[in-house]
Design a protein around this motif. Sequence first.
Motif, mmCIF file in Angstrom:
data_model
loop_
_atom_site.group_PDB
_atom_site.id
_atom_site.type_symbol
_atom_site.label_atom_id
_atom_site.label_comp_id
_atom_site.label_asym_id
_atom_site.label_seq_id
_atom_site.Cartn_x
_atom_site.Cartn_y
_atom_site.Cartn_z
ATOM 1 N N LEU A 1 -5.648 -5.826 -0.195
ATOM 2 C CA LEU A 1 -5.819 -4.412 -0.479
ATOM 3 C C LEU A 1 -6.352 -4.272 -1.900
ATOM 4 C CD1 LEU A 1 -2.505 -2.661 -1.502
ATOM 5 C CD2 LEU A 1 -2.564 -5.105 -1.010
ATOM 6 N N SER A 2 -6.886 -3.117 -2.204
ATOM 7 C CA SER A 2 -7.304 -2.848 -3.578
ATOM 8 C C SER A 2 -6.791 -1.481 -3.986
ATOM 9 C CB SER A 2 -8.825 -2.953 -3.734
ATOM 10 O OG SER A 2 -9.493 -2.021 -2.903
ATOM 11 N N PHE A 3 -6.680 -1.289 -5.288
ATOM 12 C CA PHE A 3 -6.177 -0.021 -5.798
ATOM 13 C C PHE A 3 -6.721 0.198 -7.196
ATOM 14 C CE2 PHE A 3 -3.099 -3.395 -6.411
ATOM 15 C CZ PHE A 3 -2.737 -3.315 -7.745
ATOM 16 N N GLU A 4 -6.684 1.464 -7.634
ATOM 17 C CA GLU A 4 -7.268 1.832 -8.919
ATOM 18 C C GLU A 4 -6.199 2.360 -9.869
ATOM 19 O OE1 GLU A 4 -11.001 4.018 -8.617
ATOM 20 O OE2 GLU A 4 -11.061 3.545 -6.465
ATOM 21 N N ILE A 5 -6.164 1.764 -11.054
ATOM 22 C CA ILE A 5 -5.258 2.234 -12.094
ATOM 23 C C ILE A 5 -5.673 3.648 -12.515
ATOM 24 C CG2 ILE A 5 -4.384 1.800 -14.423
ATOM 25 C CD1 ILE A 5 -3.468 -0.283 -12.385
ATOM 26 N N ALA A 6 -4.688 4.524 -12.701
ATOM 27 C CA ALA A 6 -4.979 5.917 -13.068
ATOM 28 C C ALA A 6 -5.658 6.001 -14.436
ATOM 29 C CB ALA A 6 -3.685 6.724 -13.068
ATOM 30 N N ILE B 1 -1.070 4.968 -10.259
ATOM 31 C CA ILE B 1 -2.133 4.530 -9.351
ATOM 32 C C ILE B 1 -2.928 5.737 -8.893
ATOM 33 C CG2 ILE B 1 -2.656 3.419 -7.155
ATOM 34 C CD1 ILE B 1 -1.610 1.529 -9.347
ATOM 35 N N ALA B 2 -4.244 5.694 -9.095
ATOM 36 C CA ALA B 2 -5.108 6.821 -8.730
ATOM 37 C C ALA B 2 -5.488 6.792 -7.252
ATOM 38 C CB ALA B 2 -6.373 6.803 -9.585
ATOM 39 N N LYS B 3 -5.707 5.589 -6.703
ATOM 40 C CA LYS B 3 -6.157 5.500 -5.312
ATOM 41 C C LYS B 3 -5.843 4.125 -4.751
ATOM 42 C CE LYS B 3 -10.100 6.688 -2.351
ATOM 43 N NZ LYS B 3 -11.485 7.194 -2.327
ATOM 44 N N VAL B 4 -5.484 4.105 -3.471
ATOM 45 C CA VAL B 4 -5.205 2.852 -2.769
ATOM 46 C C VAL B 4 -6.235 2.689 -1.658
ATOM 47 C CG1 VAL B 4 -3.531 1.532 -1.420
ATOM 48 C CG2 VAL B 4 -2.740 3.038 -3.268
ATOM 49 N N ALA C 1 0.829 -1.206 0.000
ATOM 50 C CA ALA C 1 0.000 0.000 0.000
ATOM 51 C C ALA C 1 0.865 1.258 0.000
ATOM 52 C CB ALA C 1 -0.943 -0.010 1.201
ATOM 53 N N LYS C 2 1.932 1.253 0.795
ATOM 54 C CA LYS C 2 2.845 2.402 0.825
ATOM 55 C C LYS C 2 3.461 2.637 -0.551
ATOM 56 C CE LYS C 2 4.392 1.947 5.641
ATOM 57 N NZ LYS C 2 5.574 1.592 6.484
ATOM 58 N N PHE C 3 3.913 1.559 -1.176
ATOM 59 C CA PHE C 3 4.536 1.682 -2.494
ATOM 60 C C PHE C 3 3.545 2.221 -3.522
ATOM 61 C CE2 PHE C 3 4.800 -0.497 -6.639
ATOM 62 C CZ PHE C 3 5.913 0.151 -7.148
ATOM 63 N N LEU C 4 2.349 1.663 -3.549
ATOM 64 C CA LEU C 4 1.360 2.058 -4.545
ATOM 65 C C LEU C 4 0.871 3.487 -4.330
ATOM 66 C CD1 LEU C 4 -0.699 -1.256 -4.651
ATOM 67 C CD2 LEU C 4 0.732 -0.355 -6.504
ATOM 68 N N GLN C 5 0.791 3.899 -3.075
ATOM 69 C CA GLN C 5 0.293 5.233 -2.758
ATOM 70 C C GLN C 5 1.114 6.323 -3.447
ATOM 71 O OE1 GLN C 5 -2.403 6.053 -1.349
ATOM 72 N NE2 GLN C 5 -2.195 8.139 -0.582
ATOM 73 N N SER D 1 -14.809 0.741 -9.948
ATOM 74 C CA SER D 1 -14.340 1.386 -11.170
ATOM 75 C C SER D 1 -13.726 0.363 -12.130
ATOM 76 C CB SER D 1 -13.305 2.461 -10.837
ATOM 77 O OG SER D 1 -12.122 1.874 -10.331
ATOM 78 N N ASN D 2 -13.529 0.789 -13.378
ATOM 79 C CA ASN D 2 -12.978 -0.104 -14.402
ATOM 80 C C ASN D 2 -11.541 -0.524 -14.117
ATOM 81 O OD1 ASN D 2 -15.413 0.366 -15.607
ATOM 82 N ND2 ASN D 2 -14.576 0.922 -17.605
#
Length: 256
Positions: free
Chosen positions: A167-172, A139-142, A130-134, A229-230
């Motif tokens: 965890l989940s995250f959203e591609i920009a 990445i738009a959102k973690v 999560a820290k890395f992706l943030q 989201s997509n």
Amino acid sequence: LAAGGVSLFFSESPTNPLIRCIDVPTIVRLCRKHNAISCIDTTFATAFNFKPIDYGADLVLHSGTKYLAGHNDVLCGALAGRADLIATVRGMHGVLGGTIDPHAAYLVLRGMKTLGLRMAQHNKNAEEMAKFLQGHPKIAKVHYPTISSHCDHAIANELFKGFGGVLSFEIAGDRWAEDTFEASSRFLDALKFPYMGPSLGGVETIVESVLAISYWDQPLEVRQNLNISNGLIRLACGIEDTNDLIDDVQQALEQV
């Protein structure tokens, strides 16, 4: 609850797939005020990280298939809580069946022996991921409660010791555009470590496009109301080396 007619309040915590954490003490207080049973599914956290019964919940539900067994080889569930309620469930079991078989029970007991060790590494991998992706530009959102911008950060960190491996995250990109879904597909295809699939809780990392696996048949307005989201990716971190997982995700994001 205040309107009456509610006999049971049920919620996951953390929830799937946006990893929301509910205010269990407040929910319990409201349920008691209005004579409703409170039941919390804490499969994603397990009792290693969070014990709703300590905050007054009447029942706690687990998918034993996930972290409790921990090796992707069992189908089972577990319910704990007030003795009178459990006695009612046991009585129904005698009529409806659904009892775990001896070998599956053995596999769950085997998995429970290493639950603490596994959950510590699941927690670590998800938090570091999560820290890395943030901080990643693609990445738009973690969605993970250790992130300070998470909407439940305060109550989650007050109640939980950790949050498990999911965890989940959203591609920009445009959240509802086909291009964003295609970018998420390129990311998934480029991963080398994770298996692609809908389950979680084993020692191996599992990844999925939430839209493709769980919401492909839902119209856009339904998904928008649910915030699916997509480009939403769910990553269930296993217990592999943390740096190996992050390095793999980093190289896969180069394809986005």
